[in-house]
Design a protein around this motif. Structure first.
Motif, PDB file in Angstrom:
ATOM      1  N   ILE A 134      37.722 -50.337   5.852  1.00  0.00           N
ATOM      2  CA  ILE A 134      37.586 -50.601   4.417  1.00  0.00           C
ATOM      3  C   ILE A 134      36.193 -51.171   4.198  1.00  0.00           C
ATOM      4  CG2 ILE A 134      38.406 -52.068   2.516  1.00  0.00           C
ATOM      5  CD1 ILE A 134      40.446 -49.955   3.256  1.00  0.00           C
ATOM      6  N   ALA A 135      35.589 -50.837   3.066  1.00  0.00           N
ATOM      7  CA  ALA A 135      34.282 -51.417   2.737  1.00  0.00           C
ATOM      8  C   ALA A 135      34.190 -51.673   1.241  1.00  0.00           C
ATOM      9  CB  ALA A 135      33.158 -50.470   3.162  1.00  0.00           C
ATOM     10  N   TRP A 136      33.632 -52.810   0.896  1.00  0.00           N
ATOM     11  CA  TRP A 136      33.255 -53.075  -0.483  1.00  0.00           C
ATOM     12  C   TRP A 136      31.889 -52.433  -0.695  1.00  0.00           C
ATOM     13  CZ3 TRP A 136      36.130 -54.641  -4.282  1.00  0.00           C
ATOM     14  CH2 TRP A 136      37.219 -55.494  -4.059  1.00  0.00           C
ATOM     15  N   ILE A 137      31.792 -51.567  -1.686  1.00  0.00           N
ATOM     16  CA  ILE A 137      30.517 -50.963  -2.054  1.00  0.00           C
ATOM     17  C   ILE A 137      30.378 -51.056  -3.569  1.00  0.00           C
ATOM     18  CG2 ILE A 137      30.441 -49.419  -0.047  1.00  0.00           C
ATOM     19  CD1 ILE A 137      31.400 -47.133  -1.837  1.00  0.00           C
ATOM     20  N   THR A 138      29.187 -50.777  -4.078  1.00  0.00           N
ATOM     21  CA  THR A 138      29.005 -50.786  -5.525  1.00  0.00           C
ATOM     22  C   THR A 138      29.513 -49.471  -6.102  1.00  0.00           C
ATOM     23  OG1 THR A 138      26.793 -49.811  -5.481  1.00  0.00           O
ATOM     24  CG2 THR A 138      26.936 -52.235  -5.321  1.00  0.00           C
ATOM     25  N   LYS A 139      29.763 -49.464  -7.396  1.00  0.00           N
ATOM     26  CA  LYS A 139      30.181 -48.224  -8.067  1.00  0.00           C
ATOM     27  C   LYS A 139      29.106 -47.155  -7.893  1.00  0.00           C
ATOM     28  CE  LYS A 139      34.245 -49.149  -9.597  1.00  0.00           C
ATOM     29  NZ  LYS A 139      35.406 -48.439  -9.078  1.00  0.00           N
ATOM     30  N   GLU A 140      27.827 -47.549  -7.962  1.00  0.00           N
ATOM     31  CA  GLU A 140      26.736 -46.591  -7.790  1.00  0.00           C
ATOM     32  C   GLU A 140      26.747 -45.988  -6.378  1.00  0.00           C
ATOM     33  OE1 GLU A 140      26.263 -49.752  -9.066  1.00  0.00           O
ATOM     34  OE2 GLU A 140      26.166 -49.062 -11.151  1.00  0.00           O
ATOM     35  N   GLU A 141      27.031 -46.810  -5.384  1.00  0.00           N
ATOM     36  CA  GLU A 141      27.109 -46.296  -4.018  1.00  0.00           C
ATOM     37  C   GLU A 141      28.283 -45.333  -3.872  1.00  0.00           C
ATOM     38  OE1 GLU A 141      25.119 -49.926  -1.441  1.00  0.00           O
ATOM     39  OE2 GLU A 141      27.166 -50.184  -2.202  1.00  0.00           O
ATOM     40  N   ASN A 142      29.397 -45.640  -4.520  1.00  0.00           N
ATOM     41  CA  ASN A 142      30.545 -44.732  -4.491  1.00  0.00           C
ATOM     42  C   ASN A 142      30.190 -43.405  -5.143  1.00  0.00           C
ATOM     43  OD1 ASN A 142      33.385 -44.203  -3.910  1.00  0.00           O
ATOM     44  ND2 ASN A 142      33.604 -44.175  -6.132  1.00  0.00           N
ATOM     45  N   GLU A 143      29.462 -43.457  -6.256  1.00  0.00           N
ATOM     46  CA  GLU A 143      29.025 -42.225  -6.932  1.00  0.00           C
ATOM     47  C   GLU A 143      28.107 -41.405  -6.030  1.00  0.00           C
ATOM     48  OE1 GLU A 143      27.420 -43.764 -10.588  1.00  0.00           O
ATOM     49  OE2 GLU A 143      29.413 -44.319 -11.318  1.00  0.00           O
ATOM     50  N   ALA A 144      27.269 -42.072  -5.233  1.00  0.00           N
ATOM     51  CA  ALA A 144      26.392 -41.357  -4.290  1.00  0.00           C
ATOM     52  C   ALA A 144      27.228 -40.628  -3.238  1.00  0.00           C
ATOM     53  CB  ALA A 144      25.417 -42.326  -3.625  1.00  0.00           C
ATOM     54  N   LEU A 145      28.282 -41.263  -2.743  1.00  0.00           N
ATOM     55  CA  LEU A 145      29.186 -40.586  -1.798  1.00  0.00           C
ATOM     56  C   LEU A 145      29.811 -39.359  -2.457  1.00  0.00           C
ATOM     57  CD1 LEU A 145      30.966 -43.670  -0.180  1.00  0.00           C
ATOM     58  CD2 LEU A 145      29.484 -42.039   1.012  1.00  0.00           C
ATOM     59  N   ASP A 146      30.284 -39.526  -3.697  1.00  0.00           N
ATOM     60  CA  ASP A 146      30.912 -38.413  -4.415  1.00  0.00           C
ATOM     61  C   ASP A 146      29.928 -37.267  -4.642  1.00  0.00           C
ATOM     62  OD1 ASP A 146      33.198 -39.947  -4.487  1.00  0.00           O
ATOM     63  OD2 ASP A 146      33.119 -40.352  -6.650  1.00  0.00           O
ATOM     64  N   ARG A 147      28.700 -37.600  -5.090  1.00  0.00           N
ATOM     65  CA  ARG A 147      27.679 -36.560  -5.358  1.00  0.00           C
ATOM     66  C   ARG A 147      27.361 -35.751  -4.111  1.00  0.00           C
ATOM     67  NH1 ARG A 147      25.188 -40.569  -8.119  1.00  0.00           N
ATOM     68  NH2 ARG A 147      23.722 -40.959  -6.425  1.00  0.00           N
ATOM     69  N   ASN A 148      27.472 -36.381  -2.959  1.00  0.00           N
ATOM     70  CA  ASN A 148      27.156 -35.715  -1.700  1.00  0.00           C
ATOM     71  C   ASN A 148      28.393 -35.141  -1.020  1.00  0.00           C
ATOM     72  OD1 ASN A 148      24.110 -36.091  -0.948  1.00  0.00           O
ATOM     73  ND2 ASN A 148      24.744 -37.931  -2.040  1.00  0.00           N
ATOM     74  N   LYS A 149      29.439 -34.944  -1.803  1.00  0.00           N
ATOM     75  CA  LYS A 149      30.673 -34.285  -1.349  1.00  0.00           C
ATOM     76  C   LYS A 149      31.416 -35.038  -0.248  1.00  0.00           C
ATOM     77  CE  LYS A 149      29.367 -29.865  -3.106  1.00  0.00           C
ATOM     78  NZ  LYS A 149      28.971 -30.328  -4.374  1.00  0.00           N
ATOM     79  N   TYR A 150      31.318 -36.370  -0.292  1.00  0.00           N
ATOM     80  CA  TYR A 150      32.033 -37.196   0.675  1.00  0.00           C
ATOM     81  C   TYR A 150      33.293 -37.812   0.085  1.00  0.00           C
ATOM     82  CZ  TYR A 150      28.056 -37.025   3.886  1.00  0.00           C
ATOM     83  OH  TYR A 150      27.074 -36.624   4.756  1.00  0.00           O
ATOM     84  N   ARG A 151      33.672 -37.397  -1.103  1.00  0.00           N
ATOM     85  CA  ARG A 151      34.862 -37.985  -1.722  1.00  0.00           C
ATOM     86  C   ARG A 151      36.116 -37.762  -0.881  1.00  0.00           C
ATOM     87  NH1 ARG A 151      36.129 -39.938  -6.654  1.00  0.00           N
ATOM     88  NH2 ARG A 151      38.277 -39.766  -7.334  1.00  0.00           N
ATOM     89  N   LYS A 152      36.286 -36.543  -0.374  1.00  0.00           N
ATOM     90  CA  LYS A 152      37.504 -36.223   0.379  1.00  0.00           C
ATOM     91  C   LYS A 152      37.230 -35.766   1.802  1.00  0.00           C
ATOM     92  CE  LYS A 152      40.214 -35.234  -3.651  1.00  0.00           C
ATOM     93  NZ  LYS A 152      41.317 -34.535  -4.207  1.00  0.00           N
ATOM     94  N   GLN A 153      35.979 -35.623   2.174  1.00  0.00           N
ATOM     95  CA  GLN A 153      35.619 -35.176   3.517  1.00  0.00           C
ATOM     96  C   GLN A 153      34.635 -36.166   4.124  1.00  0.00           C
ATOM     97  OE1 GLN A 153      36.899 -32.655   5.142  1.00  0.00           O
ATOM     98  NE2 GLN A 153      38.101 -31.900   3.428  1.00  0.00           N
ATOM     99  N   ARG A 154      34.779 -36.426   5.403  1.00  0.00           N
ATOM    100  CA  ARG A 154      33.852 -37.302   6.114  1.00  0.00           C
ATOM    101  C   ARG A 154      33.534 -36.695   7.474  1.00  0.00           C
ATOM    102  NH1 ARG A 154      34.135 -42.443   3.296  1.00  0.00           N
ATOM    103  NH2 ARG A 154      34.165 -41.631   1.179  1.00  0.00           N
ATOM    104  N   PRO A 155      32.354 -37.046   8.010  1.00  0.00           N
ATOM    105  CA  PRO A 155      32.033 -36.623   9.380  1.00  0.00           C
ATOM    106  C   PRO A 155      33.014 -37.247  10.373  1.00  0.00           C
ATOM    107  CG  PRO A 155      30.088 -37.529   8.262  1.00  0.00           C
ATOM    108  CD  PRO A 155      31.282 -37.811   7.392  1.00  0.00           C
TER     109      PRO A 155
END
Length: 181
Positions: free
Chosen positions: A137-158
């Motif tokens: 689990i990690a606390w991140i900012t909303k902007e950081e979460n949006e960066a993950l989403d923009r880079n297609k990491y919302r449902k997929q991870r390495p």
């Protein structure tokens, strides 16, 4: 950054071990329901696995991004002890509530479930435990979460889910790929 041991709060090892065994039992039920065509039981088992995986966060001490730590520190908070509900109440600006933090499953639950479903030998506790090494689990900012989403990491991870954070420039307090405080 890669985990060599599970990230669970010290002293909760027995509870987590029990949960992992139960998750393995639910996966067995899921597979049997799938083989027999029992859609209701299959859906129940899938939902139960998802819920059990999601609730593991109770036993985790969260990681914190550098930006989230600064945001919280500027307001007199330390996020290491805060849990998910805190994201809804932490930062109220004026009359309008504006969420600025996000409680993030480093490996999304759907990915964790998929990886667990791939384990062939559900009697081998070490194989299942290895999958759970990626759970965090990690606390991140909303902007950081949006960066993950923009880079297609919302449902997929390495394979190592922390690589997604590194790839989008999210620094985690105390982690070697970024700034530490």
């Amino acid at each position: 950054f890669e985990r060599k041991e599970m990230a669970f709060i010290p002293g909760t090892e027995k509870e987590v071990e029990l949960i992992i065994h139960q998750v393995a039992s639910m996966i067995k039920i899921f597979r049997e329901a799938d083989r027999s065509g029992n859609k209701r039981l299959k859906q129940w088992a899938k939902s139960t696995v998802d819920h059990a995986c999601r609730q593991l966060e109770i036993f985790i001490s969260p990681e914190v991004s550098v930006k989230a730590a600064k945001l919280a520190s500027d307001r007199g908070y330390s996020l290491k002890a805060m849990r998910w509900p805190f994201q809804d109440y932490a930062f109220i600006e004026g009359e309008k509530k504006k969420k600025q933090l996000h409680w993030e499953h480093v490996l999304p639950i759907s990915c964790l479930r998929s990886r667990l479903m791939e384990v062939q030998d559900l009697e081998n506790f070490e194989l299942i435990k290895k999958v759970f090494l990626a759970y965090d689990i990690a606390w991140i900012t909303k902007e950081e979460n949006e960066a993950l989403d923009r880079n297609k990491y919302r449902k997929q991870r390495p394979e190592n889910p922390w690589e997604a954070y590194k790839n989008v420039g999210i620094d985690i307090v105390g982690k070697s790929w970024g700034t530490s405080t």
